[in-house]
Design an enzyme around this catalytic site. Structure first.
Site, PDB file in Angstrom:
ATOM      1  N   HIS A 128       0.838  -1.213   0.000  1.00  0.00           N
ATOM      2  CA  HIS A 128       0.000   0.000   0.000  1.00  0.00           C
ATOM      3  C   HIS A 128       0.870   1.259   0.000  1.00  0.00           C
ATOM      4  O   HIS A 128       0.581   2.229  -0.695  1.00  0.00           O
ATOM      5  CB  HIS A 128      -0.889   0.041   1.241  1.00  0.00           C
ATOM      6  CG  HIS A 128      -1.948  -1.013   1.287  1.00  0.00           C
ATOM      7  ND1 HIS A 128      -1.952  -2.020   2.217  1.00  0.00           N
ATOM      8  CD2 HIS A 128      -3.056  -1.206   0.528  1.00  0.00           C
ATOM      9  CE1 HIS A 128      -3.011  -2.787   2.038  1.00  0.00           C
ATOM     10  NE2 HIS A 128      -3.702  -2.320   1.011  1.00  0.00           N
TER      11      HIS A 128
ATOM     12  N   VAL B 130       3.958  -5.842  -5.062  1.00  0.00           N
ATOM     13  CA  VAL B 130       5.094  -5.810  -4.126  1.00  0.00           C
ATOM     14  C   VAL B 130       5.124  -7.157  -3.395  1.00  0.00           C
ATOM     15  O   VAL B 130       4.084  -7.657  -2.950  1.00  0.00           O
ATOM     16  CB  VAL B 130       4.938  -4.647  -3.121  1.00  0.00           C
ATOM     17  CG1 VAL B 130       6.105  -4.622  -2.141  1.00  0.00           C
ATOM     18  CG2 VAL B 130       4.846  -3.316  -3.868  1.00  0.00           C
TER      19      VAL B 130
ATOM     20  N   GLN C  42      -9.354  -6.684 -11.082  1.00  0.00           N
ATOM     21  CA  GLN C  42      -9.965  -5.474 -10.508  1.00  0.00           C
ATOM     22  C   GLN C  42      -9.449  -4.223 -11.223  1.00  0.00           C
ATOM     23  O   GLN C  42     -10.217  -3.327 -11.584  1.00  0.00           O
ATOM     24  CB  GLN C  42      -9.638  -5.416  -9.020  1.00  0.00           C
ATOM     25  CG  GLN C  42      -9.933  -4.079  -8.368  1.00  0.00           C
ATOM     26  CD  GLN C  42      -9.723  -4.115  -6.862  1.00  0.00           C
ATOM     27  OE1 GLN C  42     -10.560  -4.621  -6.133  1.00  0.00           O
ATOM     28  NE2 GLN C  42      -8.627  -3.551  -6.369  1.00  0.00           N
TER      29      GLN C  42
ATOM     30  N   SER D 107      -0.239  -8.937   0.999  1.00  0.00           N
ATOM     31  CA  SER D 107      -1.694  -8.854   1.027  1.00  0.00           C
ATOM     32  C   SER D 107      -2.128  -8.716   2.475  1.00  0.00           C
ATOM     33  O   SER D 107      -1.517  -9.314   3.376  1.00  0.00           O
ATOM     34  CB  SER D 107      -2.298 -10.140   0.436  1.00  0.00           C
ATOM     35  OG  SER D 107      -3.642 -10.286   0.853  1.00  0.00           O
TER      36      SER D 107
ATOM     37  N   GLN E 228     -18.666  -5.936  -1.292  1.00  0.00           N
ATOM     38  CA  GLN E 228     -17.868  -6.810  -2.155  1.00  0.00           C
ATOM     39  C   GLN E 228     -17.557  -8.162  -1.512  1.00  0.00           C
ATOM     40  O   GLN E 228     -16.802  -8.951  -2.064  1.00  0.00           O
ATOM     41  CB  GLN E 228     -16.577  -6.110  -2.598  1.00  0.00           C
ATOM     42  CG  GLN E 228     -15.549  -5.881  -1.521  1.00  0.00           C
ATOM     43  CD  GLN E 228     -14.436  -4.940  -1.995  1.00  0.00           C
ATOM     44  OE1 GLN E 228     -14.656  -3.751  -2.198  1.00  0.00           O
ATOM     45  NE2 GLN E 228     -13.238  -5.469  -2.187  1.00  0.00           N
TER      46      GLN E 228
ATOM     47  N   GLY F 133      -3.068  -1.612  -7.362  1.00  0.00           N
ATOM     48  CA  GLY F 133      -1.980  -2.585  -7.481  1.00  0.00           C
ATOM     49  C   GLY F 133      -2.308  -3.647  -8.522  1.00  0.00           C
ATOM     50  O   GLY F 133      -3.462  -4.025  -8.692  1.00  0.00           O
TER      51      GLY F 133
HETATM   52  O1  PAF Z   1      -8.421  -3.640  -3.549  1.00  0.00           O
HETATM   53  C1  PAF Z   1      -9.064  -3.278  -2.544  1.00  0.00           C
HETATM   54  O2  PAF Z   1      -8.522  -3.105  -1.444  1.00  0.00           O
HETATM   55  C2  PAF Z   1     -10.552  -3.026  -2.666  1.00  0.00           C
HETATM   56  O3  PAF Z   1     -11.139  -3.914  -3.558  1.00  0.00           O
HETATM   57  C3  PAF Z   1     -10.897  -1.576  -3.026  1.00  0.00           C
HETATM   58  C4  PAF Z   1     -10.372  -1.190  -4.387  1.00  0.00           C
HETATM   59  C5  PAF Z   1     -10.318  -0.638  -1.970  1.00  0.00           C
HETATM   60  C6  PAF Z   1     -12.416  -1.388  -3.038  1.00  0.00           C
HETATM   61  O4  PAF Z   1     -12.987  -1.688  -1.808  1.00  0.00           O
END
Ligand code: PAF
Length: 280
Positions: free
Chosen positions: A33, A174, A151, A183, A57, A145
């Site tokens: 991040h 990374v 995504q 992760s 999600q 990323g």
């Molecule tokens: O990749 C993530 O952490 C999530 O899917 C995101 C893009 C922040 C959406 O909730």
């Protein structure tokens, strides 16, 4: 650094800013991040990070309740790195004050395959929250990323089709020194699982080596990769070689002709589901 919880305060804070760079996250921040934030800093100012675990999600039976939440520690990391100007950390009520009946439905050919096949509704949840976050923050650029390869593609296509004035930038995955992609879910791994986890990437590397070595039968390479992981105790959802441009399978002529490919995988170690990919 400012920690902001409401959309009204966020809009007050960002009024008049037209070069905002954004990094959407679900928190439990790690070096991956922080690398996204550094990239954001090179492409805009101020940098805004969002931290929001998006209920939409997660499917039934997934890890929404136990997803790691660590806002205080996350803010300390960001502060120490001087990585961002604003952290936007809304709660569930702020983002979803009423049932979210309007949702973004990405096209099935991109969103119902791979991750979408095993996590139905996942990309509807992702696109819906990303659109809402963009509407709150109004960034000029946003960084995602490549670990979440599908995504990234779907968000990019959504921005293009809705003509959102946001440029989507991609950051390389990374990894830890042993190859494991960073992760937030890695915290679930037991020490034994953590020792085994780099085998996912090692398997993708083997697919890459075989292709480079002239083996063009991708279906066979996928089968061998799945067998290898299953033999080591993984529960494999998929290992799949796809075209980079649209995530469809490549025909043998395209493979031989040098079509840019990516191999993507998702598999569970115990109860922890990991994903990874490698551009070929
Ligand atoms: O990749 C993530 O952490 C999530 O899917 C995101 C893009 C922040 C959406 O909730």
């Amino acid at each position: 650094m400012k920690l902001i919880h409401t959309i009204d305060d966020l809009r007050d804070q960002l009024r008049g800013q037209n070069r905002v760079a954004m990094v959407p996250t679900m928190g439990k921040l790690h070096a991956g991040h922080l690398a996204l934030m550094n990239m954001a800093r090179q492409h805009g100012d101020p940098v805004v990070a969002s931290i929001f675990v998006n209920r939409l999600q997660f499917g039934p039976g997934e890890d929404f309740e136990r997803y790691p939440r660590s806002l205080e520690a996350d803010c300390q990391k960001l502060e120490a790195q001087r990585a961002v100007y604003v952290v936007f950390a809304p709660d569930d009520k702020e983002m979803y004050p009423e049932p979210q009946n309007y949702r973004v439905q990405p096209p099935a050919d991109l969103a119902d395959i791979l991750e979408g096949e095993f996590r139905p509704g996942f990309f509807v949840g992702v696109c819906t929250v990303v659109l809402k976050l963009f509407s709150c923050v109004q960034p000029r650029v946003a960084v995602f990323g490549k670990k979440d390869y599908q995504q990234l593609m779907i968000v990019r296509a959504m921005c293009r089709q809705f003509q959102l004035p946001v440029e989507i930038l991609a950051h390389e995955t990374v990894r830890d020194e042993d190859g494991l992609a960073l992760s937030s879910r890695n915290v679930y791994l037991s020490p034994e699982e953590r020792a085994e986890a780099p085998q996912l990437y090692a398997t993708l590397r083997q697919v890459q080596d075989s292709l480079r070595g002239g083996q063009h039968d991708t279906a066979r390479l996928e089968r061998e990769a799945i067998e290898r992981l299953a033999g080591r105790g993984w529960q494999v959802d998929y290992v799949s070689v796809r075209r980079q441009r649209d995530l469809r399978t490549a025909d043998p002529d395209q493979v031989r002709g040098g079509e840019p490919l990516v191999v993507l995988a998702a598999a569970k170690l115990g109860t922890t589901r990991l994903i990874d990919n490698l551009e070929l």
